[in-house]
Design a protein around this motif. Sequence first.
Motif, PDB file in Angstrom:
ATOM      1  N   MET A   1      33.133  60.588  -3.982  1.00  0.00           N
ATOM      2  CA  MET A   1      34.625  60.876  -3.876  1.00  0.00           C
ATOM      3  C   MET A   1      35.246  61.116  -4.977  1.00  0.00           C
ATOM      4  N   THR A   2      36.231  62.313  -5.028  1.00  0.00           N
ATOM      5  CA  THR A   2      37.152  62.625  -6.151  1.00  0.00           C
ATOM      6  C   THR A   2      37.723  61.526  -6.612  1.00  0.00           C
ATOM      7  N   ALA A   3      37.956  61.133  -7.906  1.00  0.00           N
ATOM      8  CA  ALA A   3      38.938  60.271  -8.456  1.00  0.00           C
ATOM      9  C   ALA A   3      40.322  60.723  -8.157  1.00  0.00           C
ATOM     10  N   PRO A   4      41.066  59.733  -7.990  1.00  0.00           N
ATOM     11  CA  PRO A   4      42.641  60.049  -7.532  1.00  0.00           C
ATOM     12  C   PRO A   4      43.482  60.694  -8.628  1.00  0.00           C
ATOM     13  N   GLY A  82      44.522  77.681  -5.031  1.00  0.00           N
ATOM     14  CA  GLY A  82      45.920  77.070  -5.827  1.00  0.00           C
ATOM     15  C   GLY A  82      45.908  75.597  -5.411  1.00  0.00           C
ATOM     16  N   THR A  83      45.189  75.090  -4.600  1.00  0.00           N
ATOM     17  CA  THR A  83      45.288  73.724  -4.169  1.00  0.00           C
ATOM     18  C   THR A  83      45.242  72.774  -5.461  1.00  0.00           C
ATOM     19  N   GLU A  84      46.538  71.954  -5.471  1.00  0.00           N
ATOM     20  CA  GLU A  84      46.423  70.844  -6.368  1.00  0.00           C
ATOM     21  C   GLU A  84      46.017  69.485  -6.059  1.00  0.00           C
ATOM     22  N   LEU A  85      46.109  69.308  -4.755  1.00  0.00           N
ATOM     23  CA  LEU A  85      45.688  68.036  -4.110  1.00  0.00           C
ATOM     24  C   LEU A  85      45.333  68.214  -2.704  1.00  0.00           C
ATOM     25  N   LEU A  86      44.339  67.538  -2.373  1.00  0.00           N
ATOM     26  CA  LEU A  86      43.863  67.700  -0.693  1.00  0.00           C
ATOM     27  C   LEU A  86      43.965  66.322  -0.154  1.00  0.00           C
ATOM     28  N   VAL A  87      44.790  66.202   0.876  1.00  0.00           N
ATOM     29  CA  VAL A  87      45.032  65.145   1.651  1.00  0.00           C
ATOM     30  C   VAL A  87      44.339  65.212   2.789  1.00  0.00           C
ATOM     31  N   THR A  88      43.266  64.260   3.192  1.00  0.00           N
ATOM     32  CA  THR A  88      42.413  64.297   4.335  1.00  0.00           C
ATOM     33  C   THR A  88      42.923  63.447   5.245  1.00  0.00           C
ATOM     34  N   THR A  89      43.119  63.840   6.451  1.00  0.00           N
ATOM     35  CA  THR A  89      43.145  62.887   7.780  1.00  0.00           C
ATOM     36  C   THR A  89      41.678  62.129   8.020  1.00  0.00           C
ATOM     37  N   PRO A  90      41.700  61.074   8.739  1.00  0.00           N
ATOM     38  CA  PRO A  90      40.779  60.069   9.153  1.00  0.00           C
ATOM     39  C   PRO A  90      39.856  61.081   9.980  1.00  0.00           C
ATOM     40  N   GLY A  91      38.550  60.971   9.695  1.00  0.00           N
ATOM     41  CA  GLY A  91      37.394  61.602  10.543  1.00  0.00           C
ATOM     42  C   GLY A  91      36.702  62.499   9.833  1.00  0.00           C
ATOM     43  N   TRP A  92      37.231  63.123   8.853  1.00  0.00           N
ATOM     44  CA  TRP A  92      36.675  64.296   8.257  1.00  0.00           C
ATOM     45  C   TRP A  92      35.471  63.582   7.231  1.00  0.00           C
ATOM     46  N   LYS A  93      34.263  64.071   7.562  1.00  0.00           N
ATOM     47  CA  LYS A  93      32.951  63.483   6.909  1.00  0.00           C
ATOM     48  C   LYS A  93      33.225  63.885   5.241  1.00  0.00           C
ATOM     49  N   PRO A  94      32.852  62.851   4.366  1.00  0.00           N
ATOM     50  CA  PRO A  94      32.803  63.047   3.246  1.00  0.00           C
ATOM     51  C   PRO A  94      31.751  64.096   2.637  1.00  0.00           C
ATOM     52  N   VAL A 107      39.966  69.020  -8.030  1.00  0.00           N
ATOM     53  CA  VAL A 107      41.122  68.811  -7.277  1.00  0.00           C
ATOM     54  C   VAL A 107      40.985  67.359  -6.552  1.00  0.00           C
ATOM     55  N   PRO A 108      41.965  66.446  -6.920  1.00  0.00           N
ATOM     56  CA  PRO A 108      41.785  65.120  -6.401  1.00  0.00           C
ATOM     57  C   PRO A 108      41.923  65.212  -4.875  1.00  0.00           C
ATOM     58  N   VAL A 109      41.349  64.128  -3.996  1.00  0.00           N
ATOM     59  CA  VAL A 109      41.244  63.869  -2.606  1.00  0.00           C
ATOM     60  C   VAL A 109      41.931  62.572  -2.561  1.00  0.00           C
ATOM     61  N   TRP A 110      43.018  62.534  -1.536  1.00  0.00           N
ATOM     62  CA  TRP A 110      43.676  61.259  -1.197  1.00  0.00           C
ATOM     63  C   TRP A 110      43.491  61.414   0.307  1.00  0.00           C
ATOM     64  N   GLY A 111      43.363  60.233   1.097  1.00  0.00           N
ATOM     65  CA  GLY A 111      43.565  60.061   2.284  1.00  0.00           C
ATOM     66  C   GLY A 111      44.966  59.799   2.678  1.00  0.00           C
ATOM     67  N   ASP A 112      45.277  59.798   4.199  1.00  0.00           N
ATOM     68  CA  ASP A 112      46.733  59.783   4.393  1.00  0.00           C
ATOM     69  C   ASP A 112      47.235  58.256   4.058  1.00  0.00           C
ATOM     70  N   VAL A 113      46.248  57.188   4.008  1.00  0.00           N
ATOM     71  CA  VAL A 113      46.738  55.856   3.776  1.00  0.00           C
ATOM     72  C   VAL A 113      47.004  55.884   2.057  1.00  0.00           C
ATOM     73  N   SER A 183      37.622  52.379   8.499  1.00  0.00           N
ATOM     74  CA  SER A 183      36.511  52.478   7.393  1.00  0.00           C
ATOM     75  C   SER A 183      36.914  54.197   6.760  1.00  0.00           C
ATOM     76  N   TYR A 184      37.247  54.906   7.882  1.00  0.00           N
ATOM     77  CA  TYR A 184      37.644  56.291   7.215  1.00  0.00           C
ATOM     78  C   TYR A 184      38.703  56.262   6.561  1.00  0.00           C
ATOM     79  N   GLN A 185      39.739  55.422   6.829  1.00  0.00           N
ATOM     80  CA  GLN A 185      41.030  55.470   5.889  1.00  0.00           C
ATOM     81  C   GLN A 185      40.569  54.974   4.636  1.00  0.00           C
ATOM     82  N   LEU A 186      39.728  53.603   4.360  1.00  0.00           N
ATOM     83  CA  LEU A 186      39.643  53.055   3.396  1.00  0.00           C
ATOM     84  C   LEU A 186      38.874  53.490   2.424  1.00  0.00           C
TER      85      LEU A 186
END
Length: 493
Positions: A1-4, A82-94, A107-113, A183-186
């Motif tokens: 997982m990419t660090a925040p 050009g993406t500077e941040l990727l925000v993923t919704t639940p369900g997308w596999k790592p 590019v950092p990856v954050w979940g919606d939570v 677990s997806y969100q966490l």
Amino acid sequence: MTAPGAVFAQDAQGAPDFTGRRVTVAGLGVTGGPVARALHRLGAHVTVVNGGDDERARAQAAELAPLGTTVRLGDGDTLPEGTELLVTTPGWKPTSPIFAAAAAAGVPVWGDVELAWRLRGPDAAPWLAVTGTNGKTTTVRMLAAILTAAGLRTAAVGNIGVPLIDVVMGEEKYDVLAVELSSYQLHWAPSLRVHSGAVLNLAPDHLDWHGSMDAYAADKGRVYEGNEVACVYNAADPATEDLVRAADVQEGCRAVGFTPAVPGPSQLGVVDGLLIDRAFVANRQKNAQELAEVCDISASSRPPGANVPPPAPHLVANALAAASLARSYGVEPAAVRQGLRDFCPDPHRIAYVGEVDGVTYVDDSKATNTHAAAASLAAYPHLVWIAGGLAKGATFDEVVEAAAPRLRGVVLIGADRALIADSLARLAPHVPVVDLDRTDPGAMAQAVRAAAELARPGDTVLLAPACASMDMFTNYNVRGDAFAQAVRALPDA
């Protein structure tokens, strides 16, 4: 997982400043739209990528178009330039290619939570968080009912269907939030630090997403990281206590167990039909506090005079977990009792349907895996079990072996019913089995009639399929509705 990463400057309230930044949202679904709209309000240039290109996705894209949001349908693998941040919704596999592309580009990856957590203001309501394989929604709704009974402004949010981003960005103010987390969100929420968190139980689930049971458990355990007051665990499930031991919490945070047995110090449990607190009391080595009676759970939702079975053991466990979190926030015992009385179970979760000729009919269509079905079956001394559907790779030996002594009969439906039939033939050969060679929705009416013939007065006919529903029904709600309709159609109903 990419660090925040600290890639964004902060505004005056300490939240990340998205003005002019290029943010990609992975997925539409329930949370993708709210996340995209929130980011637009915050001044970001938003692109949404979505693997599907169906009618629902096109409708959601049309709703976002007036905001100037770019939506790419049918392409969920490519990270927009050009993406500077990727925000993923639940369900997308790592393991999805878009995350590999993000990692390669730094590019950092954050979940919606994670996004919601970072956007909450300085006076934001604390979070009481619940995760686990089964029982999350019920526990969160119980917790919200208790907090409401205590006079607190609260809401049940998160994976329960109310996106956290909408709560954080909304105008309504809350004292405390009851938060369901998957677990997806966490997995994608490394910065999350809640007031108190609970892991209800752990059983193999979503392993195709997480890759292993260890990885699944580790993601569940993230709910304990940085807890302020209490890490609530299931004393009957040692794996949950192991997660508490592994967590890095704030100084003074306590481990609090819940148990169906007599509680020890720092636990909540059951004594002679009473829910007892030995955690949030003075001198917990010697003292205990009565919180409620077991029969208080959902008391207000029971039909007067109906022969409704006592709450199932897993509902009692859910109540103890909810009470533990509420007590960690300082809620008084009277509010715990009233909240549990006020709690009304969601449809298709151990729902009383009716009584016909002395037989009770219960709808637990939400029991879509073997762990949930086993918990439901354990609640009744004599029953006829309606089971089957899509097994999703599950095996049934354990659930059959545990339930066998109490089974009056079994009615099997659905595409993978042969798997359950095989376990029954080997482990419960004395149990009568009706195998319905049908996968059409009308099979439910035949299944209920067959179950009624097998049942005796005092028995329970339980729909706890231990399987997903999509082979026969749109979802488990439709399956449960078909069961209830079939019960009402029985003679003398």
